[in-house]
Each structure stands twice: as structure tokens, then as C-alpha cells.
Design a protein around this motif. Structure first.
Motif, mmCIF file in Angstrom:
data_model
loop_
_atom_site.group_PDB
_atom_site.id
_atom_site.type_symbol
_atom_site.label_atom_id
_atom_site.label_comp_id
_atom_site.label_asym_id
_atom_site.label_seq_id
_atom_site.Cartn_x
_atom_site.Cartn_y
_atom_site.Cartn_z
ATOM 1 N N GLY A 97 0.849 -13.543 -90.047
ATOM 2 C CA GLY A 97 -0.104 -12.435 -90.164
ATOM 3 C C GLY A 97 -0.195 -11.911 -91.584
ATOM 4 N N LEU A 98 0.939 -11.792 -92.257
ATOM 5 C CA LEU A 98 0.934 -11.329 -93.649
ATOM 6 C C LEU A 98 0.259 -12.352 -94.558
ATOM 7 C CD1 LEU A 98 4.522 -9.820 -93.725
ATOM 8 C CD2 LEU A 98 2.365 -8.539 -93.871
ATOM 9 N N ALA A 99 0.482 -13.645 -94.292
ATOM 10 C CA ALA A 99 -0.199 -14.689 -95.070
ATOM 11 C C ALA A 99 -1.707 -14.595 -94.865
ATOM 12 C CB ALA A 99 0.320 -16.072 -94.668
ATOM 13 N N GLN A 100 -2.145 -14.300 -93.639
ATOM 14 C CA GLN A 100 -3.573 -14.164 -93.368
ATOM 15 C C GLN A 100 -4.157 -12.957 -94.097
ATOM 16 O OE1 GLN A 100 -3.242 -14.194 -89.095
ATOM 17 N NE2 GLN A 100 -3.909 -16.334 -88.965
ATOM 18 N N LEU A 101 -3.403 -11.865 -94.189
ATOM 19 C CA LEU A 101 -3.880 -10.710 -94.960
ATOM 20 C C LEU A 101 -4.093 -11.098 -96.418
ATOM 21 C CD1 LEU A 101 -1.674 -7.779 -93.594
ATOM 22 C CD2 LEU A 101 -4.029 -8.365 -92.973
ATOM 23 N N ALA A 102 -3.120 -11.833 -96.981
ATOM 24 C CA ALA A 102 -3.213 -12.215 -98.389
ATOM 25 C C ALA A 102 -4.365 -13.189 -98.631
ATOM 26 C CB ALA A 102 -1.886 -12.817 -98.863
ATOM 27 N N VAL A 103 -4.557 -14.140 -97.740
ATOM 28 C CA VAL A 103 -5.649 -15.095 -97.943
ATOM 29 C C VAL A 103 -6.994 -14.426 -97.637
ATOM 30 C CG1 VAL A 103 -5.826 -16.308 -95.712
ATOM 31 C CG2 VAL A 103 -6.122 -17.565 -97.833
ATOM 32 N N GLY A 104 -6.997 -13.431 -96.753
ATOM 33 C CA GLY A 104 -8.227 -12.659 -96.539
ATOM 34 C C GLY A 104 -8.632 -11.919 -97.804
ATOM 35 N N LEU A 105 -7.653 -11.317 -98.482
ATOM 36 C CA LEU A 105 -7.933 -10.656 -99.759
ATOM 37 C C LEU A 105 -8.406 -11.682 -100.783
ATOM 38 C CD1 LEU A 105 -7.963 -8.198 -101.620
ATOM 39 C CD2 LEU A 105 -5.483 -8.523 -101.945
ATOM 40 N N THR A 106 -7.828 -12.869 -100.762
ATOM 41 C CA THR A 106 -8.256 -13.940 -101.665
ATOM 42 C C THR A 106 -9.731 -14.245 -101.469
ATOM 43 O OG1 THR A 106 -6.042 -14.929 -101.666
ATOM 44 C CG2 THR A 106 -7.881 -16.357 -102.309
ATOM 45 N N HIS A 107 -10.123 -14.460 -100.222
ATOM 46 C CA HIS A 107 -11.530 -14.780 -99.941
ATOM 47 C C HIS A 107 -12.441 -13.619 -100.310
ATOM 48 C CE1 HIS A 107 -11.300 -18.747 -98.204
ATOM 49 N NE2 HIS A 107 -10.221 -18.380 -97.535
ATOM 50 N N ALA A 108 -12.016 -12.402 -100.025
ATOM 51 C CA ALA A 108 -12.833 -11.234 -100.386
ATOM 52 C C ALA A 108 -13.002 -11.149 -101.905
ATOM 53 C CB ALA A 108 -12.202 -9.956 -99.835
ATOM 54 N N ALA A 109 -11.962 -11.473 -102.657
ATOM 55 C CA ALA A 109 -12.047 -11.439 -104.122
ATOM 56 C C ALA A 109 -12.916 -12.578 -104.653
ATOM 57 C CB ALA A 109 -10.651 -11.512 -104.731
ATOM 58 N N ARG A 110 -12.974 -13.680 -103.942
ATOM 59 C CA ARG A 110 -13.818 -14.811 -104.341
ATOM 60 C C ARG A 110 -15.282 -14.598 -103.963
ATOM 61 N NH1 ARG A 110 -10.391 -19.975 -102.030
ATOM 62 N NH2 ARG A 110 -8.722 -20.003 -103.581
ATOM 63 N N GLY A 111 -15.563 -13.538 -103.198
ATOM 64 C CA GLY A 111 -16.935 -13.266 -102.780
ATOM 65 C C GLY A 111 -17.307 -13.879 -101.446
ATOM 66 N N ASN A 112 -16.346 -14.419 -100.742
ATOM 67 C CA ASN A 112 -16.577 -14.987 -99.415
ATOM 68 C C ASN A 112 -16.472 -13.853 -98.391
ATOM 69 O OD1 ASN A 112 -16.492 -16.220 -96.909
ATOM 70 N ND2 ASN A 112 -14.965 -17.746 -97.490
ATOM 71 N N VAL A 113 -17.578 -13.168 -98.163
ATOM 72 C CA VAL A 113 -17.595 -11.982 -97.310
ATOM 73 C C VAL A 113 -17.146 -12.310 -95.890
ATOM 74 C CG1 VAL A 113 -19.119 -10.239 -96.280
ATOM 75 C CG2 VAL A 113 -19.369 -10.854 -98.693
ATOM 76 N N THR A 114 -17.741 -13.325 -95.298
ATOM 77 C CA THR A 114 -17.427 -13.661 -93.902
ATOM 78 C C THR A 114 -15.974 -14.081 -93.746
ATOM 79 O OG1 THR A 114 -19.716 -14.324 -93.533
ATOM 80 C CG2 THR A 114 -18.083 -15.124 -91.955
ATOM 81 N N GLY A 115 -15.527 -15.010 -94.577
ATOM 82 C CA GLY A 115 -14.145 -15.484 -94.486
ATOM 83 C C GLY A 115 -13.136 -14.398 -94.805
ATOM 84 N N GLY A 116 -13.432 -13.592 -95.815
ATOM 85 C CA GLY A 116 -12.520 -12.517 -96.177
ATOM 86 C C GLY A 116 -12.353 -11.520 -95.053
ATOM 87 N N ALA A 117 -13.464 -11.031 -94.518
ATOM 88 C CA ALA A 117 -13.396 -10.039 -93.434
ATOM 89 C C ALA A 117 -12.714 -10.626 -92.206
ATOM 90 C CB ALA A 117 -14.799 -9.541 -93.088
#
Length: 176
Positions: A91-111
Motif C-alpha cells: 500500500g505504501l509503495a502504491q502511494l509513492a508510485v501514485g505520487l510519481t504518476h501525478a508528478a508525471r502528469g498522468n492524472v488517471t494513473g496517479g489518482a
């Protein structure tokens, strides 16, 4: 170019044990760069850390705007930790990779990954009754992730990973 066991040529990068590993340099958000470009140091894989060291190292990486690398630290704990803690670290890894996608501009994947990670840490905490393992406030982290997912979807814009990084111990940054 490596040769496979069947004698075919394989253009993929491989590590010393023959496993496929992309050797291209990476930027701070884990995106591959062209061969020969200056990238950031890669996070070593398969490192055994204490849970406390995992949290501390991941926090340093998050604070530095490198959530992809923090994800790899959590992934090491997920893969090597005790079975009863794997869902927490996943779950913590998913939070970090979600932030990664959000920072890359991947709105759908990040959220999506921020919400999936929030559910994961909350379910783990509820199941085991441990809302503060290793000094982390899992309820606050889940709330941070849900709020950031909302912001990402509402704005449709990439986020500054360092500015939006959560506090693993203590309260996460208030206003998103």
C-alpha cells in the motif's frame, strides 16, 4: 546484445545474472532517459532494511521529490518483509508510485494508485488494529492520498512531487 539460451539475439539490457534490466539512465521521477544522458542514481534493488530504516529512507526520497525511488524502497520491504506486513508495504509503495504518476502528469494513473494505496494501508491497519506502525500515521496517510487524488483529478495538472510529498511520521502537509 546478449544471446538467449535458445541462441537468439536479445537486445534487452541484462544484469549479471541474465535477468532483463533496463540500463538506461533515469530522471528523478524514474522516467527512462536516452543512453548516455545524465540521470539520477538508481535505487539499489533487494536491499534488506529494518522497517524503521525503510520509513526513514523513503521519507528522504519523498522529500527530495523522488517518489519513484521511494516506491522501490517500499517494494524491497514488501518483497522481503514478514507475510503479515506485505499488504502494508505494498500500500505504501502504491502511494509513492501514485505520487510519481501525478508528478508525471498522468492524472488517471496517479489518482487511481493514490486511492488504491489509501485503501490498502487503511485495510491493513483496520485488519490488524495498527494505525501507527513504525511511527507512521496510516489514517493520515490514507487521507492525504485521497485528498491529493481529488486535487489531481480536479486540476488535471501535474504536481510538484517534493511539495506534495506526505509525512510518513507525523501529520502530512495540511492544505493541498
Amino acid at each position: 546484445m546478449a544471446t538467449t539460451s535458445s541462441g537468439r539475439q536479445d537486445a534487452r539490457d541484462r544484469d549479471g545474472e541474465g535477468r532483463a534490466r533496463n540500463a538506461r539512465p533515469r530522471d528523478g521521477l524514474g522516467r527512462p532517459l536516452p543512453y548516455g544522458a545524465d540521470g539520477v542514481a538508481r535505487q539499489p534493488e533487494g536491499v534488506l532494511r529494518t522497517p524503521e530504516d525503510t520509513v526513514a529512507e523513503a521519507q528522504e526520497l519523498l522529500d527530495a521529490g523522488r517518489p519513484f525511488h521511494a516506491h522501490e524502497v517500499f517494494e524491497d520491504a514488501w518483497k522481503s518483509g514478514p507475510d503479515e506486513e506485505r499488504a502494508l508495504w505494498r500500500g505504501l509503495a502504491q502511494l509513492a508510485v501514485g505520487l510519481t504518476h501525478a508528478a508525471r502528469g498522468n492524472v488517471t494513473g496517479g489518482a487511481r494508485l493514490l486511492r488504491r494505496g489509501a485503501v490498502g494501508v487503511a485495510e491493513w491497519a483496520a485488519q490488524l488494529g495498527q494505525w501507527s506502525p513504525y511511527g507512521m500515521d496510516l489514517a493520515d496517510l490514507a487521507d492525504w492520498a485521497r485528498r491529493l487524488a481529488d486535487v489531481v483529478e480536479e486540476t488535471g495538472a501535474s504536481v510538484d512531487a517534493a511539495a506534495r510529498a506526505p509525512r510518513l511520521r507525523g501529520r502530512s502537509r495540511g492544505a493541498l
